[in-house]
Write a protein that holds these residues in place. Structure first.
Motif, PDB file in Angstrom:
ATOM      1  N   SER A  74       0.839  -1.212   0.000  1.00 29.94           N
ATOM      2  CA  SER A  74       0.000   0.000   0.000  1.00 29.94           C
ATOM      3  C   SER A  74       0.867   1.253   0.000  1.00 29.94           C
ATOM      4  N   PHE A  75       1.871   1.268   0.881  1.00 29.63           N
ATOM      5  CA  PHE A  75       2.809   2.393   0.947  1.00 29.63           C
ATOM      6  C   PHE A  75       3.524   2.574  -0.393  1.00 29.63           C
ATOM      7  N   HIS A  76       3.961   1.464  -0.942  1.00 31.49           N
ATOM      8  CA  HIS A  76       4.696   1.455  -2.212  1.00 31.49           C
ATOM      9  C   HIS A  76       3.810   1.977  -3.353  1.00 31.49           C
ATOM     10  N   PHE A  77       2.572   1.499  -3.410  1.00 27.79           N
ATOM     11  CA  PHE A  77       1.645   1.904  -4.467  1.00 27.79           C
ATOM     12  C   PHE A  77       1.326   3.395  -4.369  1.00 27.79           C
ATOM     13  N   LEU A  78       1.081   3.877  -3.144  1.00 24.65           N
ATOM     14  CA  LEU A  78       0.803   5.308  -2.937  1.00 24.65           C
ATOM     15  C   LEU A  78       2.000   6.156  -3.356  1.00 24.65           C
ATOM     16  N   PHE A  79       3.194   5.659  -3.065  1.00 27.77           N
ATOM     17  CA  PHE A  79       4.399   6.406  -3.442  1.00 27.77           C
ATOM     18  C   PHE A  79       4.535   6.506  -4.958  1.00 27.77           C
TER      19      PHE A  79
ATOM     20  N   THR B 152      -5.491  18.911 -18.327  1.00 27.63           N
ATOM     21  CA  THR B 152      -6.486  20.002 -18.263  1.00 27.63           C
ATOM     22  C   THR B 152      -7.181  20.065 -16.903  1.00 27.63           C
ATOM     23  N   ILE B 153      -6.677  19.282 -15.933  1.00 27.48           N
ATOM     24  CA  ILE B 153      -7.266  19.330 -14.574  1.00 27.48           C
ATOM     25  C   ILE B 153      -6.146  19.632 -13.585  1.00 27.48           C
ATOM     26  N   PRO B 154      -5.591  20.825 -13.624  1.00 28.06           N
ATOM     27  CA  PRO B 154      -4.427  21.142 -12.779  1.00 28.06           C
ATOM     28  C   PRO B 154      -4.709  21.124 -11.287  1.00 28.06           C
ATOM     29  N   ASN B 155      -5.987  21.254 -10.896  1.00 27.07           N
ATOM     30  CA  ASN B 155      -6.293  21.270  -9.459  1.00 27.07           C
ATOM     31  C   ASN B 155      -5.910  19.968  -8.763  1.00 27.07           C
ATOM     32  N   ILE B 156      -5.780  18.890  -9.541  1.00 23.83           N
ATOM     33  CA  ILE B 156      -5.334  17.625  -8.945  1.00 23.83           C
ATOM     34  C   ILE B 156      -3.968  17.810  -8.297  1.00 23.83           C
ATOM     35  N   ASN B 157      -3.092  18.618  -8.940  1.00 23.01           N
ATOM     36  CA  ASN B 157      -1.753  18.852  -8.389  1.00 23.01           C
ATOM     37  C   ASN B 157      -1.811  19.520  -7.016  1.00 23.01           C
ATOM     38  N   GLN B 158      -2.879  20.266  -6.773  1.00 24.15           N
ATOM     39  CA  GLN B 158      -3.014  20.991  -5.510  1.00 24.15           C
ATOM     40  C   GLN B 158      -3.221  20.035  -4.333  1.00 24.15           C
ATOM     41  N   TYR B 159      -3.836  18.883  -4.616  1.00 22.18           N
ATOM     42  CA  TYR B 159      -4.203  17.973  -3.531  1.00 22.18           C
ATOM     43  C   TYR B 159      -3.278  16.772  -3.378  1.00 22.18           C
ATOM     44  N   THR B 160      -2.553  16.442  -4.435  1.00 22.06           N
ATOM     45  CA  THR B 160      -1.792  15.181  -4.378  1.00 22.06           C
ATOM     46  C   THR B 160      -0.721  15.182  -3.299  1.00 22.06           C
ATOM     47  N   TYR B 161      -0.062  16.320  -3.079  1.00 24.47           N
ATOM     48  CA  TYR B 161       1.013  16.332  -2.079  1.00 24.47           C
ATOM     49  C   TYR B 161       0.447  16.115  -0.685  1.00 24.47           C
ATOM     50  N   GLY B 162      -0.606  16.876  -0.354  1.00 22.71           N
ATOM     51  CA  GLY B 162      -1.188  16.759   0.976  1.00 22.71           C
ATOM     52  C   GLY B 162      -1.822  15.405   1.226  1.00 22.71           C
ATOM     53  N   ILE B 163      -2.533  14.878   0.226  1.00 20.22           N
ATOM     54  CA  ILE B 163      -3.236  13.603   0.413  1.00 20.22           C
ATOM     55  C   ILE B 163      -2.262  12.438   0.338  1.00 20.22           C
ATOM     56  N   LEU B 164      -1.555  12.310  -0.790  1.00 14.77           N
ATOM     57  CA  LEU B 164      -0.678  11.152  -0.986  1.00 14.77           C
ATOM     58  C   LEU B 164       0.518  11.167  -0.038  1.00 14.77           C
ATOM     59  N   GLY B 165       1.109  12.357   0.145  1.00 10.25           N
ATOM     60  CA  GLY B 165       2.271  12.450   1.035  1.00 10.25           C
ATOM     61  C   GLY B 165       1.958  11.981   2.444  1.00 10.25           C
ATOM     62  N   ASN B 166       0.810  12.405   2.970  1.00 13.55           N
ATOM     63  CA  ASN B 166       0.427  12.002   4.332  1.00 13.55           C
ATOM     64  C   ASN B 166       0.007  10.541   4.411  1.00 13.55           C
ATOM     65  N   LEU B 167      -0.689  10.046   3.380  1.00  7.38           N
ATOM     66  CA  LEU B 167      -1.062   8.625   3.372  1.00  7.38           C
ATOM     67  C   LEU B 167       0.181   7.743   3.310  1.00  7.38           C
ATOM     68  N   ILE B 168       1.187   8.187   2.576  1.00 11.26           N
ATOM     69  CA  ILE B 168       2.446   7.434   2.496  1.00 11.26           C
ATOM     70  C   ILE B 168       3.039   7.275   3.885  1.00 11.26           C
ATOM     71  N   TYR B 169       3.057   8.366   4.661  1.00 15.57           N
ATOM     72  CA  TYR B 169       3.636   8.289   6.013  1.00 15.57           C
ATOM     73  C   TYR B 169       2.779   7.449   6.951  1.00 15.57           C
ATOM     74  N   ALA B 170       1.469   7.489   6.784  1.00 13.01           N
ATOM     75  CA  ALA B 170       0.587   6.672   7.631  1.00 13.01           C
ATOM     76  C   ALA B 170       0.858   5.183   7.387  1.00 13.01           C
TER      77      ALA B 170
ATOM     78  N   LEU C 163       2.446   2.134   9.705  1.00 11.56           N
ATOM     79  CA  LEU C 163       1.735   0.862   9.894  1.00 11.56           C
ATOM     80  C   LEU C 163       2.645  -0.310   9.547  1.00 11.56           C
ATOM     81  N   PHE C 164       3.423  -0.140   8.484  1.00 18.14           N
ATOM     82  CA  PHE C 164       4.377  -1.181   8.101  1.00 18.14           C
ATOM     83  C   PHE C 164       5.381  -1.411   9.213  1.00 18.14           C
ATOM     84  N   LEU C 165       5.925  -0.331   9.762  1.00 11.40           N
ATOM     85  CA  LEU C 165       6.915  -0.447  10.835  1.00 11.40           C
ATOM     86  C   LEU C 165       6.327  -1.171  12.043  1.00 11.40           C
ATOM     87  N   ILE C 166       5.083  -0.807  12.422  1.00 15.47           N
ATOM     88  CA  ILE C 166       4.436  -1.410  13.597  1.00 15.47           C
ATOM     89  C   ILE C 166       4.308  -2.917  13.433  1.00 15.47           C
ATOM     90  N   HIS C 167       3.883  -3.354  12.253  1.00 16.64           N
ATOM     91  CA  HIS C 167       3.649  -4.785  12.049  1.00 16.64           C
ATOM     92  C   HIS C 167       4.937  -5.532  11.693  1.00 16.64           C
TER      93      HIS C 167
END
Length: 611
Positions: A196-201, A219-237, A241-245
């Protein structure tokens, strides 16, 4: 001679560089303002400051760039200008009384191939002096380092960077597919979180390197506005989780688990809230704290618990932390930044992904070893239980044997007494003696046969034998027949085919049949059925089927699922171990690859063996 050639080569390159610089001169100056000025207003500003490229960090101001270009040649040409660090939301180019819009939050300019829509082209006539203006604004750090190229230089440079990322994509996609298929096989949670971490990255770098913007959503540049905040944080989450298990924190550091889970929940909250408001620096600083915390945990596990699996994670976290620190320092304006520094988070995660894959491979080997060890222990435990049940069955058989021997021994005693009596009265003829001795011999043969049956079953024989089922059943019935007769229980058998022959471990099948027959006898005795009956049906429908039925009543529906569980019994503690049916099912399913099932109809209970 060598010195001469080296000097000549150096002189050639120096003159070429000086010549090219004299051919084409570029000077840049900047002006920061919080006001949204127009081009006519900015042209009146006298406070532009000379710049060779600056890192202003994250600012709320507009950054205006004035670029003065001087073509000293007699040739007209196109020059390509490209921001070295292309993470800029809005770039407005004012050139030749036209406004062109670029940047991550503008539609992708399909006329110019670039990384993250941060390149533009300027046409220069021969001997022309031209001034162009750029207005920059961004939620990321504004960095004004730029390169300018000829067409061939620009295309070569772009191909170089894209090949780097193509190589990275190839490695990452191969590894994620490899580990995904492993997860499908072993269903280990740490593999799931890693994939999951790998795929999100992969999704993240497709966005952050501009490939997604160029090829998927131009033609949908607003996607760039959200990808860092959403994907970057999900990657760390998912990373946490990987480390814990992976490190089995629940086992080694149970009190630390709740604190580590905070580093899962907080990024998840950040990912959701980033849809409404993005705080890039907060995310990056938090990622550094998370990395430090992860490193501290892995070091502790390495030192205190000597955990080898933590070593890979420790090294990978060092790479990730280095990348994070470089990126944050660049974002805050403490270091100038470059293409490699501003993508250091990506390089850090790439190294982490690779090392985590090695870590998972190492853990997979440990899991295989543990499974093999567990399998060995399970087999040993099963053998102990089978032998324990076998001893109980032997006790039952011995009890039957004792009773079976009483009558034949009494018969022998009677014959001997008869011989003695006839001899005393001179009535013992040779013919009569032969008859009596033959009688004794037939009785002793019967005793010897029953003893052989008992001895054969008591031997720890693992050999595969070829035998007829009818003969085997007759042997089993002969052993237990006395106890059935004593309790007035009739036992009948029906063979659909009397020539059924199998190749199995004979002793183990005898043990199963003994368990089922003794179980049937006990059920009839406990139910106090007056006319006890046991019926054995044998057939061969592509597989051997032996069904043993008794009229001792059916098993209550609420406990039927438990009858094959170890140590489950409806008898008192001194009457049964609760292992019989469990062992029977274990032998049939694990040793013979068959099945043992229960069914009932009215007062009849049936156990069917399929092999």
């Amino acid at each position: 001679m060598n010195i001469f050639f080296k000097s000549l080569i150096f002189f050639y390159f120096f003159t070429q560089l000086a010549y090219s610089q004299n051919d084409f001169e570029v000077s840049t100056s900047y002006y920061l303002t919080e006001k949204d000025l127009t081009l006519s207003q900015i042209k009146t500003v006298k406070d532009f400051k000379t710049s060779k490229g600056d890192n202003f960090g994250i600012i709320d101001s507009y950054c205006w760039l004035k670029i003065e270009i001087k073509n000293n040649t007699n040739l007209e040409q196109n020059r390509y200008f490209e921001f070295k660090i292309p993470f800029i939301d809005y770039i407005d180019l004012y050139n030749d009384n036209k406004v062109q819009k670029f940047g991550q939050l503008q539609n992708f300019n399909t006329n110019i191939k670039s990384l993250n829509n941060a390149a533009f082209k300027v046409f220069i006539k021969e001997k022309e002096n031209k001034t162009i203006y750029l207005r920059l604004s961004s939620s990321f750090a504004i960095k004004t380092f730029m390169n300018n190229f000829s067409i061939s230089e620009y295309e070569s440079n772009l191909i170089f960077y894209k090949r780097i990322f193509d190589f990275v994509y190839g490695i990452l996609i191969s590894m994620v597919l490899y580990n995904f298929f492993i997860w499908l096989i072993i269903k280990e949670k740490s593999y799931f979180y890693y994939v999951s971490f790998h795929f999100l990255f992969i999704l993240g770098i497709v966005s952050w390197t501009g490939f997604g913007f160029e090829y998927i959503w131009p033609t949908i540049p607003n996607i760039n506005q959200y990808t860092y905040g959403i994907l970057g944080n999900l990657i760390y989450a998912f990373n946490m989780l990987f480390l814990i298990h992976y490190l089995n924190i629940k086992k080694y550091l149970p009190k630390m688990l709740k604190y580590l889970k905070l580093f899962v929940y907080i990024p998840l909250i950040f990912a959701i809230t980033s849809i409404f408001e993005s705080y890039v620096t907060v995310y990056e600083v938090f990622s550094i704290i998370s990395s430090f915390f992860s490193i501290a945990v892995t070091i502790y596990l390495m030192i205190v618990f000597k955990l080898k699996t933590a070593q890979y994670l420790f090294i990978s976290k060092i790479f990730l932390l280095s990348g994070n620190i470089s990126l944050v320092l660049s974002e805050l304006g403490f270091i100038e930044g470059s293409f490699f520094i501003d993508n250091s988070y990506i390089w850090g995660v790439v190294f982490e992904v690779i090392l985590m894959s090695f870590a998972l491979s190492y853990k997979y080997k440990l899991l295989e070893y543990e499974k093999e060890l567990e399998k060995t222990k399970r087999i040993e435990t099963e053998e102990l239980l089978i032998n324990k049940q076998k001893l109980a069955t032997l006790g039952e058989m011995l009890n039957n044997l004792v009773h079976q021997w009483r009558q034949p021994l009494s018969q022998i005693n009677s014959v001997v007494y008869s011989i003695d009596s006839d001899y005393s009265s001179n009535k013992l003829t040779s013919t009569k003696l032969d008859d009596k001795l033959n009688n004794i011999e037939s009785i002793t043969n019967y005793l010897s046969h029953t003893l052989d049956d008992f001895r054969n079953f008591s031997l720890d024989n693992k050999k595969i034998d070829s035998f007829k089922i009818e003969n085997l059943l007759h042997e089993v019935i002969s052993i237990i027949k006395f106890s059935f007769n004593t309790n007035k229980i009739s036992i009948k058998s029906d063979f659909k085919d009397r020539n059924i022959e199998v190749e199995l471990n004979k002793n183990e099948l005898v043990q199963v049949l003994m368990i089922l027959l003794i179980n049937a006898k006990d059920a009839i005795i406990n139910s106090k059925t007056n006319d006890g009956k046991v019926f054995i049906s044998v057939s061969n429908n592509n597989q051997l089927e032996i069904e043993i039925s008794n009229n001792g009543g059916s098993i209550p529906p609420d406990i039927r699922k438990e009858i094959f569980e170890p140590y489950f019994t409806t008898k008192s503690s001194n009457e049964g171990t609760g292992l019989g049916l469990y062992i029977a099912k274990l032998i049939i399913e694990d040793r013979f690859n068959g099945s043992l099932t229960y069914s009932s109809l009215d007062c009849w209970s049936s156990f069917k063996v399929r092999i």
